[in-house]
Design an enzyme around this catalytic site. Structure first.
Site, PDB file in Angstrom:
ATOM      1  N   GLY A  14       0.938  -1.329  -0.232  1.00  0.00           N
ATOM      2  CA  GLY A  14       0.304  -0.049  -0.074  1.00  0.00           C
ATOM      3  C   GLY A  14       0.803   1.819  -0.487  1.00  0.00           C
ATOM      4  CB  SER A  16      -0.258   3.338  -4.576  1.00  0.00           C
ATOM      5  OG  SER A  16      -1.490   3.288  -3.800  1.00  0.00           O
ATOM      6  CE1 TYR A 162      -8.776   0.116   9.607  1.00  0.00           C
ATOM      7  CE2 TYR A 162      -8.345   1.030  11.860  1.00  0.00           C
ATOM      8  CZ  TYR A 162      -8.404   1.315  10.865  1.00  0.00           C
ATOM      9  OH  TYR A 162      -7.201   2.173  10.364  1.00  0.00           O
TER      10      TYR A 162
HETATM   11  P1  NAP Z   1      -4.681   5.284   2.352  1.00  0.00           P
HETATM   12  O1  NAP Z   1      -4.472   6.491   2.003  1.00  0.00           O
HETATM   13  O2  NAP Z   1      -6.318   4.485   1.796  1.00  0.00           O
HETATM   14  O3  NAP Z   1      -4.045   3.931   1.480  1.00  0.00           O
HETATM   15  C1  NAP Z   1      -4.823   2.782   0.990  1.00  0.00           C
HETATM   16  C2  NAP Z   1      -3.131   1.793   0.816  1.00  0.00           C
HETATM   17  O4  NAP Z   1      -3.454   0.582   0.718  1.00  0.00           O
HETATM   18  C3  NAP Z   1      -3.309   2.282  -0.725  1.00  0.00           C
HETATM   19  O5  NAP Z   1      -1.670   2.685  -1.155  1.00  0.00           O
HETATM   20  C4  NAP Z   1      -3.859   1.211  -1.577  1.00  0.00           C
HETATM   21  O6  NAP Z   1      -3.859   0.747  -3.033  1.00  0.00           O
HETATM   22  C5  NAP Z   1      -3.708   0.022  -0.610  1.00  0.00           C
HETATM   23  N1  NAP Z   1      -4.027  -1.017  -0.885  1.00  0.00           N
HETATM   24  C6  NAP Z   1      -5.537  -1.116   0.305  1.00  0.00           C
HETATM   25  N2  NAP Z   1      -6.195  -2.539  -0.364  1.00  0.00           N
HETATM   26  C7  NAP Z   1      -4.733  -2.887  -0.734  1.00  0.00           C
HETATM   27  C8  NAP Z   1      -5.114  -4.469  -1.204  1.00  0.00           C
HETATM   28  N3  NAP Z   1      -6.290  -5.507  -0.641  1.00  0.00           N
HETATM   29  N4  NAP Z   1      -3.553  -4.955  -1.080  1.00  0.00           N
HETATM   30  C9  NAP Z   1      -2.548  -3.372  -1.572  1.00  0.00           C
HETATM   31  N5  NAP Z   1      -2.634  -2.690  -1.413  1.00  0.00           N
HETATM   32  C10 NAP Z   1      -3.801  -2.288  -0.476  1.00  0.00           C
HETATM   33  O7  NAP Z   1      -4.089   4.918   3.673  1.00  0.00           O
HETATM   34  P2  NAP Z   1      -3.713   5.886   4.515  1.00  0.00           P
HETATM   35  O8  NAP Z   1      -4.748   6.380   5.218  1.00  0.00           O
HETATM   36  O9  NAP Z   1      -2.636   6.054   4.727  1.00  0.00           O
HETATM   37  O10 NAP Z   1      -3.552   4.089   5.574  1.00  0.00           O
HETATM   38  C11 NAP Z   1      -2.621   3.002   5.085  1.00  0.00           C
HETATM   39  C12 NAP Z   1      -2.425   1.856   7.274  1.00  0.00           C
HETATM   40  O11 NAP Z   1      -2.785   2.870   8.665  1.00  0.00           O
HETATM   41  C13 NAP Z   1      -3.265   1.534   6.545  1.00  0.00           C
HETATM   42  O12 NAP Z   1      -4.054  -0.209   7.141  1.00  0.00           O
HETATM   43  C14 NAP Z   1      -4.585   1.851   7.710  1.00  0.00           C
HETATM   44  O13 NAP Z   1      -5.559   0.683   8.194  1.00  0.00           O
HETATM   45  C15 NAP Z   1      -3.422   2.540   8.221  1.00  0.00           C
HETATM   46  N6  NAP Z   1      -3.675   3.831   9.956  1.00  0.00           N
HETATM   47  C16 NAP Z   1      -4.582   4.798   8.503  1.00  0.00           C
HETATM   48  C17 NAP Z   1      -4.891   5.440   9.545  1.00  0.00           C
HETATM   49  C18 NAP Z   1      -5.414   7.152   9.015  1.00  0.00           C
HETATM   50  O14 NAP Z   1      -5.857   7.703   9.989  1.00  0.00           O
HETATM   51  N7  NAP Z   1      -5.779   7.251   8.400  1.00  0.00           N
HETATM   52  C19 NAP Z   1      -5.147   5.576  11.311  1.00  0.00           C
HETATM   53  C20 NAP Z   1      -4.774   4.300  11.583  1.00  0.00           C
HETATM   54  C21 NAP Z   1      -4.141   3.690  10.874  1.00  0.00           C
HETATM   55  P3  NAP Z   1      -4.364   2.150  -4.731  1.00  0.00           P
HETATM   56  O15 NAP Z   1      -3.851   3.101  -4.250  1.00  0.00           O
HETATM   57  O16 NAP Z   1      -3.327   1.010  -5.781  1.00  0.00           O
HETATM   58  O17 NAP Z   1      -5.955   2.074  -4.306  1.00  0.00           O
END
Ligand code: NAP
Length: 255
Positions: A14, A16, A162
């Site tokens: 993930g 990207s 989640y």
């Molecule tokens: P995001 O901006 O929605 O980005 C998600 C990333 O995961 C993208 O690169 C997406 O690829 C990739 N992805 C989704 N499904 C996938 C799959 N089945 N196989 C491979 N890649 C996949 O999310 P984020 O906020 O950066 O979150 C990143 C991590 O941090 C996650 O595990 C999330 O649960 C965790 N997190 C986030 C927050 C928050 O507040 N943002 C808080 C706590 C934990 P594409 O671009 O190709 O779709």
């Protein structure tokens, strides 16, 4: 004990967008070769690769590999690990960052919403750890960093799926850390609070303001805040730290 190497090989799932992009850039900034995985957004993945090289001009395009793949699928995880081995000959760092949300109240949550979130967030991390651990064991060196969430510790209304996935990631991190500790491999987790990415963009301004009320620092975090914690666990100097969970949350969840 493995010699200190300046250049390591890292896989970021993930990578990207959002937090994963910031992690890839931070690892590239340290001079590491990075395999950036993404689900479908190739343009965003290419932009991450460009930013990695911009951040560290010592790296070239040959040091960054883009691999499309769904981490919930075993064959895609194996292909991702193979791509790293073929491209760079080793795997030193795995950051299990790919994650999704499908929020709903439990009473209305479909099996599909439940299964998709568990499939990507929990099963994906399990499959990736399995895919890289043979190479890491041979090297007698590895750093695995799993992306959890404070929701996996505290729970959250509307996020049963989640929270279960992230609580599972924490339990899995501690269990695998115990299994593999004698092989020079550490397994730790980072638990972000509210971070400003596409994942939290869906929140209304009112919801964000309400969330900030529960954050002692009264602000959302940035992807780079999370990347800094990942760099610590991914680095040479944290070799005696394993099975830990570090919250990056402005003080929201104090254990
Ligand atoms: P995001 O901006 O929605 O980005 C998600 C990333 O995961 C993208 O690169 C997406 O690829 C990739 N992805 C989704 N499904 C996938 C799959 N089945 N196989 C491979 N890649 C996949 O999310 P984020 O906020 O950066 O979150 C990143 C991590 O941090 C996650 O595990 C999330 O649960 C965790 N997190 C986030 C927050 C928050 O507040 N943002 C808080 C706590 C934990 P594409 O671009 O190709 O779709």
């Amino acid at each position: 004990m493995e010699q200190i190497r300046e250049r390591r090989v890292a896989i970021v799932t993930g990578g990207s967008r959002g937090i994963g992009r910031a992690i890839a850039i931070a690892l590239a900034g340290q001079g590491h070769q990075v395999v950036i995985n993404y689900a479908g957004n190739q343009e965003a993945a290419m932009e991450t690769a460009r930013l990695c090289i911009e951040t560290n001009p010592e790296l070239t395009e040959a040091d960054i590999l883009l691999v499309k793949g769904d981490v919930s699928k075993k064959e895609d995880c194996q292909r991702l690990a193979e791509a790293a081995m073929e491209g760079f000959g080793r795997i030193d760092i795995l950051v299990n960052n790919a994650g999704i949300t499908r929020d709903n109240l439990l009473m209305r949550m479909s099996e599909e919403e439940f299964d998709q979130v568990i499939g990507t967030n929990l099963r994906g991390a399990y499959l990736m750890m399995q895919a890289v651990s043979r190479a890491m064991m041979k090297q007698r060196y590895g750093r695995i960093v799993n992306m959890a969430s404070v929701v996996g510790i505290m729970g959250n209304s509307g996020q049963v799926n989640y929270a279960a996935s992230k609580g599972g990631v924490i339990a899995m991190t501690k269990s695998f850390a115990r299994e593999i500790a004698g092989r020079g491999i550490t397994v730790n987790a980072v638990a972000p609070g509210f971070i400003d990415t596409d994942m939290t963009k869906a929140m209304t301004e009112d919801a964000k303001a309400a969330a900030c009320q529960n954050i002692p620092m009264k602000a959302l975090g940035k992807p780079a805040d999370v990347a800094a914690a990942v760099l610590f666990f991914a680095g040479e100097t944290s070799g005696y730290v394993t099975g830990q969970v570090l919250c990056v949350d402005g003080g929201m969840c104090m254990m």
